[in-house]
Write a protein that holds these residues in place. Sequence first.
Motif, PDB file in Angstrom:
ATOM      1  N   GLU A  33      30.993 -43.825 -36.593  1.00 20.43           N
ATOM      2  CA  GLU A  33      31.072 -44.589 -37.838  1.00 20.43           C
ATOM      3  C   GLU A  33      30.015 -44.121 -38.833  1.00 20.43           C
ATOM      4  O   GLU A  33      30.226 -44.130 -40.038  1.00 20.43           O
ATOM      5  N   GLU A  34      28.854 -43.734 -38.333  1.00 26.46           N
ATOM      6  CA  GLU A  34      27.786 -43.221 -39.185  1.00 26.46           C
ATOM      7  C   GLU A  34      27.374 -41.837 -38.683  1.00 26.46           C
ATOM      8  O   GLU A  34      27.146 -41.646 -37.493  1.00 26.46           O
ATOM      9  N   ILE A  35      27.263 -40.893 -39.603  1.00 23.96           N
ATOM     10  CA  ILE A  35      26.855 -39.536 -39.263  1.00 23.96           C
ATOM     11  C   ILE A  35      25.438 -39.331 -39.788  1.00 23.96           C
ATOM     12  O   ILE A  35      25.171 -39.515 -40.967  1.00 23.96           O
ATOM     13  N   ARG A  36      24.522 -38.995 -38.877  1.00 21.03           N
ATOM     14  CA  ARG A  36      23.120 -38.847 -39.296  1.00 21.03           C
ATOM     15  C   ARG A  36      22.442 -37.748 -38.482  1.00 21.03           C
ATOM     16  O   ARG A  36      22.973 -37.289 -37.474  1.00 21.03           O
ATOM     17  N   ASP A  37      21.259 -37.356 -38.954  1.00 23.42           N
ATOM     18  CA  ASP A  37      20.452 -36.351 -38.265  1.00 23.42           C
ATOM     19  C   ASP A  37      21.253 -35.091 -37.958  1.00 23.42           C
ATOM     20  O   ASP A  37      21.245 -34.577 -36.836  1.00 23.42           O
ATOM     21  N   VAL A  38      21.950 -34.610 -38.983  1.00 22.06           N
ATOM     22  CA  VAL A  38      22.785 -33.422 -38.812  1.00 22.06           C
ATOM     23  C   VAL A  38      21.988 -32.185 -39.236  1.00 22.06           C
ATOM     24  O   VAL A  38      21.464 -32.136 -40.349  1.00 22.06           O
ATOM     25  N   PRO A  39      21.884 -31.186 -38.364  1.00 26.29           N
ATOM     26  CA  PRO A  39      21.126 -29.986 -38.739  1.00 26.29           C
ATOM     27  C   PRO A  39      21.868 -29.143 -39.768  1.00 26.29           C
ATOM     28  O   PRO A  39      23.094 -29.235 -39.898  1.00 26.29           O
ATOM     29  N   ALA A  40      21.128 -28.343 -40.493  1.00 26.53           N
ATOM     30  CA  ALA A  40      21.752 -27.398 -41.417  1.00 26.53           C
ATOM     31  C   ALA A  40      22.510 -26.340 -40.628  1.00 26.53           C
ATOM     32  O   ALA A  40      22.130 -25.974 -39.511  1.00 26.53           O
ATOM     33  N   HIS A  41      23.608 -25.880 -41.205  1.00 24.98           N
ATOM     34  CA  HIS A  41      24.397 -24.858 -40.518  1.00 24.98           C
ATOM     35  C   HIS A  41      23.635 -23.538 -40.498  1.00 24.98           C
ATOM     36  O   HIS A  41      23.091 -23.108 -41.518  1.00 24.98           O
ATOM     37  N   ALA A  42      23.593 -22.914 -39.349  1.00 25.05           N
ATOM     38  CA  ALA A  42      22.923 -21.620 -39.211  1.00 25.05           C
ATOM     39  C   ALA A  42      23.568 -20.850 -38.080  1.00 25.05           C
ATOM     40  O   ALA A  42      23.979 -21.430 -37.064  1.00 25.05           O
ATOM     41  N   VAL A  43      23.682 -19.553 -38.261  1.00 28.15           N
ATOM     42  CA  VAL A  43      24.207 -18.692 -37.198  1.00 28.15           C
ATOM     43  C   VAL A  43      23.128 -18.539 -36.134  1.00 28.15           C
ATOM     44  O   VAL A  43      22.025 -18.073 -36.406  1.00 28.15           O
ATOM     45  N   LEU A  44      23.460 -18.927 -34.921  1.00 28.68           N
ATOM     46  CA  LEU A  44      22.483 -18.903 -33.835  1.00 28.68           C
ATOM     47  C   LEU A  44      22.473 -17.565 -33.111  1.00 28.68           C
ATOM     48  O   LEU A  44      21.435 -17.106 -32.629  1.00 28.68           O
ATOM     49  N   HIS A  45      23.648 -16.955 -33.025  1.00 29.00           N
ATOM     50  CA  HIS A  45      23.760 -15.722 -32.245  1.00 29.00           C
ATOM     51  C   HIS A  45      24.911 -14.901 -32.802  1.00 29.00           C
ATOM     52  O   HIS A  45      25.936 -15.446 -33.210  1.00 29.00           O
ATOM     53  N   GLY A  46      24.746 -13.602 -32.839  1.00 29.55           N
ATOM     54  CA  GLY A  46      25.821 -12.734 -33.273  1.00 29.55           C
ATOM     55  C   GLY A  46      25.305 -11.646 -34.182  1.00 29.55           C
ATOM     56  O   GLY A  46      24.099 -11.453 -34.344  1.00 29.55           O
ATOM     57  N   SER A  47      26.241 -10.934 -34.784  1.00 30.27           N
ATOM     58  CA  SER A  47      25.877  -9.811 -35.648  1.00 30.27           C
ATOM     59  C   SER A  47      26.618  -9.914 -36.967  1.00 30.27           C
ATOM     60  O   SER A  47      27.715 -10.469 -37.047  1.00 30.27           O
ATOM     61  N   THR A  48      26.005  -9.394 -38.017  1.00 30.60           N
ATOM     62  CA  THR A  48      26.642  -9.402 -39.324  1.00 30.60           C
ATOM     63  C   THR A  48      27.841  -8.466 -39.309  1.00 30.60           C
ATOM     64  O   THR A  48      27.869  -7.460 -38.597  1.00 30.60           O
ATOM     65  N   ALA A 101      28.383 -32.875 -26.974  1.00 28.13           N
ATOM     66  CA  ALA A 101      27.871 -32.633 -28.313  1.00 28.13           C
ATOM     67  C   ALA A 101      27.262 -31.242 -28.385  1.00 28.13           C
ATOM     68  O   ALA A 101      26.714 -30.735 -27.398  1.00 28.13           O
ATOM     69  N   GLY A 102      27.348 -30.625 -29.558  1.00 27.85           N
ATOM     70  CA  GLY A 102      26.748 -29.324 -29.780  1.00 27.85           C
ATOM     71  C   GLY A 102      25.354 -29.479 -30.373  1.00 27.85           C
ATOM     72  O   GLY A 102      25.180 -30.192 -31.359  1.00 27.85           O
ATOM     73  N   ARG A 103      24.386 -28.814 -29.768  1.00 24.47           N
ATOM     74  CA  ARG A 103      22.999 -28.931 -30.250  1.00 24.47           C
ATOM     75  C   ARG A 103      22.870 -28.441 -31.688  1.00 24.47           C
ATOM     76  O   ARG A 103      22.044 -28.938 -32.448  1.00 24.47           O
ATOM     77  N   GLN A 104      23.696 -27.469 -32.073  1.00 23.93           N
ATOM     78  CA  GLN A 104      23.650 -26.922 -33.431  1.00 23.93           C
ATOM     79  C   GLN A 104      24.830 -27.378 -34.282  1.00 23.93           C
ATOM     80  O   GLN A 104      25.209 -26.700 -35.243  1.00 23.93           O
ATOM     81  N   ASP A 105      25.417 -28.538 -33.960  1.00 24.31           N
ATOM     82  CA  ASP A 105      26.589 -29.045 -34.690  1.00 24.31           C
ATOM     83  C   ASP A 105      26.157 -29.544 -36.066  1.00 24.31           C
ATOM     84  O   ASP A 105      25.510 -30.584 -36.198  1.00 24.31           O
TER      85      ASP A 105
END
Length: 270
Positions: free
Chosen positions: A124-139, A211-215
């Motif tokens: 019902e409430e969405i809070r404490d959401v981290p900013a989106h960031a690529v954690l692993h991979g290549s450009t 839940a995803g730690r980086q969601d």
Amino acid sequence: MDVKISGVPVHVVEHGDGMPVLALHGAGVDHREMAGALEPAFRDRPGYRRIYPDLPGMGRTPLPDWFRGSDDTFDVVLGLVDALVGDEPFAVVGHSFGAYLARAVADRRPERVAGLALVCPIGEEIRDVPAHAVLHGSTGVADALSPDEQAQFRDYFVVHTPAMVERFREYVAPALPLVDGDGLERISDRWRLSDAAADAAPYPGPALILAGRQDSTVGYAGPWELVARYPRATFAVLDRAGHALPHEQLGLFTALVAEWLDRVDEHRTA
């Protein structure tokens, strides 16, 4: 096959026989994402009838002009349960918005829901959401995708590898041009269910919350607060996973779903 519910032809794909497992996908995709995530858990596990609908406005299920919010979508989901499952016990799995609907199914049909699994659930409430960031991979890993697909992939996945691009191509990208954008925007304006059972009795059956730690869509703090409503819940926060957790951590996802199914079977036969 199509199943007409309240005048809406709902497209449904089924696999297997046995206890029904209703799988509800999130917004902006279709049944293929849930099937791609869940089918590995059933590969060597007979005795389950997996039911994968396209929710209204996505995949091959239209969204009528008279739909005004999630209440209408949820009525279709309950209609599917009554039409396809009847009085049988069944399990329900949901991802993101589909998890929100799955929770409501368990609140409305607690005596029939044999198990509940919530993946990156919207609360019902969405809070404490981290900013989106690529954690692993290549450009450049997604360069073969179209510009629109690249944007969707980069916004959704925090793991950018060739394997994730292939999963995006197979289970996410085909649904993108089938989305009724205007219709879903209408639904999103009233996405909270009008009679969400905040004071309903806790669901007593075996539950799983992932839940995803980086969601960066729903975070993991909000899903943790759901644990109080589910006394038999396993709760896991998975590193190296964002909102696309079922893809980015498929091995752990499959193992945790299998353990949940073990508990569902045990509970049913107790």
